[in-house]
Design a protein around this motif. Structure first.
Motif, short mmCIF file in Angstrom:
data_model
loop_
_atom_site.label_atom_id
_atom_site.label_comp_id
_atom_site.label_asym_id
_atom_site.label_seq_id
_atom_site.Cartn_x
_atom_site.Cartn_y
_atom_site.Cartn_z
N GLU A 72 -0.22 7.68 6.76
CA GLU A 72 1.02 6.97 6.40
C GLU A 72 2.07 7.32 7.46
OE1 GLU A 72 0.72 5.06 3.39
OE2 GLU A 72 -1.33 5.80 3.71
N HIS A 73 2.79 6.33 7.91
CA HIS A 73 3.88 6.43 8.89
C HIS A 73 3.38 6.49 10.34
CE1 HIS A 73 5.85 7.15 5.16
NE2 HIS A 73 5.49 8.43 5.09
N ALA A 74 2.85 7.64 10.79
CA ALA A 74 2.42 7.83 12.19
C ALA A 74 3.55 7.49 13.16
CB ALA A 74 1.17 7.00 12.50
N HIS A 104 0.52 3.24 -5.60
CA HIS A 104 1.55 4.24 -5.87
C HIS A 104 1.13 5.55 -5.20
CE1 HIS A 104 4.54 6.61 -8.00
NE2 HIS A 104 3.62 7.31 -8.63
N VAL A 105 1.90 5.96 -4.19
CA VAL A 105 1.51 7.13 -3.40
C VAL A 105 2.23 8.40 -3.87
CG1 VAL A 105 0.70 5.94 -1.32
CG2 VAL A 105 3.12 6.34 -1.61
N GLY A 106 2.38 8.54 -5.18
CA GLY A 106 2.91 9.78 -5.76
C GLY A 106 4.42 9.86 -5.79
N ALA A 164 0.80 -1.23 0.00
CA ALA A 164 0.00 0.00 0.00
C ALA A 164 0.83 1.28 0.00
CB ALA A 164 -0.94 0.00 1.20
N HIS A 165 2.16 1.17 0.02
CA HIS A 165 2.96 2.41 0.02
C HIS A 165 4.21 2.22 -0.85
CE1 HIS A 165 3.87 6.33 2.24
NE2 HIS A 165 4.89 6.17 1.39
N VAL A 166 4.01 2.44 -2.15
CA VAL A 166 5.13 2.30 -3.09
C VAL A 166 5.31 3.63 -3.82
CG1 VAL A 166 5.98 1.10 -5.16
CG2 VAL A 166 4.69 -0.17 -3.44
N HIS A 167 6.56 4.05 -3.98
CA HIS A 167 6.87 5.15 -4.90
C HIS A 167 7.53 4.45 -6.09
CE1 HIS A 167 5.88 8.13 -1.90
NE2 HIS A 167 6.57 7.42 -1.03
N ALA A 168 6.74 4.27 -7.15
CA ALA A 168 7.17 3.38 -8.22
C ALA A 168 8.12 4.03 -9.22
CB ALA A 168 5.95 2.84 -8.96
N ILE A 204 -6.35 10.45 -2.99
CA ILE A 204 -5.58 11.68 -2.84
C ILE A 204 -4.54 11.50 -1.74
CG2 ILE A 204 -5.74 14.14 -2.20
CD1 ILE A 204 -7.04 13.49 -4.94
N LYS A 205 -3.32 11.94 -2.02
CA LYS A 205 -2.24 11.83 -1.02
C LYS A 205 -1.77 13.24 -0.66
CE LYS A 205 1.69 10.39 1.04
NZ LYS A 205 2.89 9.93 0.37
N ILE A 206 -1.73 13.54 0.64
CA ILE A 206 -1.22 14.86 1.03
C ILE A 206 0.04 14.73 1.88
CG2 ILE A 206 -3.53 15.90 0.89
CD1 ILE A 206 -3.77 15.96 3.80
N THR A 242 5.67 -0.52 2.12
CA THR A 242 7.13 -0.52 2.29
C THR A 242 7.77 0.86 2.31
OG1 THR A 242 7.18 -0.91 -0.09
CG2 THR A 242 7.63 -2.79 1.32
N ASP A 243 7.34 1.77 1.43
CA ASP A 243 7.96 3.10 1.30
C ASP A 243 9.46 2.99 1.07
OD1 ASP A 243 8.00 5.84 1.15
OD2 ASP A 243 8.07 6.17 3.31
N LEU A 244 9.88 2.13 0.14
CA LEU A 244 11.33 1.94 -0.07
C LEU A 244 11.88 3.01 -1.00
CD1 LEU A 244 11.44 -1.94 -0.33
CD2 LEU A 244 12.05 -0.49 1.61
ZN LIG Z 1 6.28 7.65 1.10
#
Ligand SMILES: [Zn+2]
Length: 421
Positions: free
Chosen positions: A253-255, A107-109, A62-66, A192-194, A327-329
């Motif tokens: 995301e994160h927290a 893909h979170v932007g 659920a958290h990829v920057h592709a 939407i991602k902020i 992942t947010d890698l």
């Molecule tokens: Zn991220």
């Protein structure tokens, strides 16, 4: 009609916290028709023997920057790479993620234009192969914020000013952001991602900075909801997360710096959290070798916040929160190594079933696709993965894919432990 039967060694179905033995999955065209000990055997049915493997739903990150090829090149991204290059990278990330058993990525932007919506469309149409993409093409953010790509060249105001104007969803004021949400939805954004707060990775801000005002965040959330899109926010501190929760945000995301009171509020309001443990694991577990690969400024921030990161992580793990798997890698590992987060969850003492559920059924719900994917049951799309290792004990299990199918079509599996190293 195209019928396929999968003979499973063990089966985790995304519903029950158990591995069932002697199960079969009967697939017709792109959907699951039957699951059980003895399913029907239609004439001409192709049988695939996975009896030596553990079968699961196709995994979801659920958290990829592709849209980059190699994390070591990210500092060059702002000035070296074209938008087209980023689109190619996004396509390659989706292709590799799929080969690793992750049939869907959110893909979170990215910091620059990347045509990720076109990549999504090309995959959906079958022109190219890749994991299904759920896309927020641009971060909604303020100048100078964690989402501002020109931050890294701020010492050159002319260049930084030019770059600032290239990014359509960066600006100020509630009217600007209402318009930005409408345009994102018009282009085809799935959600939407902020960027509500500063980051660890960006050079000129702090994870405690509040980078959007309350009326800007309210404008974004209200407009998105009126257009039936969910909103998720990059956010760290309890104070900011509380404000977002009260404004009606759907996810965080994160927290990573959240306190107990904030976590209780998120539980009450049923707001999901994608904790992305991977990027902070080196500092929490004090892996000095991995830490040394980060920039001095990044390391300084991580060390400064370490105690709080450790404490908040414990609170998140011990909570009843709806945790998503992401992942947010962008540092240390490549963006398609989606199984890395599983290692982090298991190393941090999270039960394997909670992690597996997060990466399947819970993530499907977060993406709004719970009627289509995330579980192995009749009627769902035939997204299936199978793994060589013991998924309950081996923290590298989701890096070692042995079989992958998306919508009834089999793809070549690749072990992330052997490939691309
Ligand atoms: Zn991220």
């Amino acid at each position: 009609m195209n019928d396929i039967k999968l003979i499973c060694g063990k089966l985790y179905d995304g519903i029950h916290d158990e591995l069932r033995e002697h199960q079969e999955i009967l697939i017709r065209d792109k959907r699951i028709l039957e699951v059980g000990k003895h399913t029907a055997q239609p004439a001409g049915c192709q049988v695939i023997d996975l009896s030596g493997l553990t079968v699961t739903p196709g995994m979801i990150d659920a958290h990829v920057h592709a849209s980059f090829f190699d994390w070591r090149e990210i500092p060059k991204d702002t000035v070296w790479y074209s938008d087209g290059m980023r689109a190619l990278a996004a396509a390659e990330c989706a292709r590799r993620a799929l080969s690793g058993g992750f049939t869907t990525i959110r893909h979170v932007g990215w910091f620059r234009e990347d045509y990720s919506l076109d990549v999504r469309r090309a995959i959906d149409r079958g022109f190219i192969q890749g994991a299904r993409m759920v896309v927020a093409p641009h971060f909604l953010c303020a100048p100078g914020s964690h989402g501002d790509p020109s931050q890294s060249v701020a010492s050159n105001p002319a260049l930084s000013g030019f770059l600032e104007r290239q990014y359509p969803t960066m600006g100020s004021g509630p009217e600007f952001f209402r318009d930005a949400v409408r345009h994102e939805v018009k282009l085809g954004a799935d959600f939407i991602k902020i960027m509500a707060t500063g980051g660890f990775f960006t050079p000129n801000d702090s994870p405690e900075d509040k980078q959007l005002s309350d009326d800007e965040m309210a404008a974004i959330i209200d407009t998105a909801h009126s257009l039936h899109r969910t909103v998720t926010a990059h956010a760290y501190t309890g104070e900011l997360i509380t404000t977002l929760a009260e404004l009606g945000i759907d996810g965080i995301e994160h927290a990573s710096l959240a306190d107990k009171k904030t976590i209780r509020l998120l539980e009450e309001k049923d707001i999901y959290v994608v904790p992305t443990l991977c990027p902070y694991d080196e500092i929490v577990l004090l892996d000095e070798e991995k830490l040394a690969e980060k920039s001095p400024e990044f390391q300084r921030k991580l060390r400064y916040y370490r105690d709080q990161l450790v404490e908040s992580r414990r609170l998140l793990i011990d909570s009843d929160l709806r945790l998503g798997y992401g992942t947010d890698l962008v540092v240390n590992y490549q963006n398609y190594e989606c199984g890395r987060e599983y290692s982090a969850w298991l190393r941090n003492g999270i039960s394997p079933y909670r992690a597996l559920k997060a990466a399947t059924a819970e993530n499907a719900r977060i993406l709004g696709l719970e009627n289509e994917i995330g579980t192995i049951e009749p009627g769902k799309l035939a997204d299936v993965a199978a793994w060589r290792r013991n998924i309950l004990k081996d923290d590298k299990a989701l890096l070692d894919c042995a079989f992958v199918m998306k919508e009834g079509v089999e793809y070549t599996p690749v072990s992330m432990l052997e490939a691309y190293r």
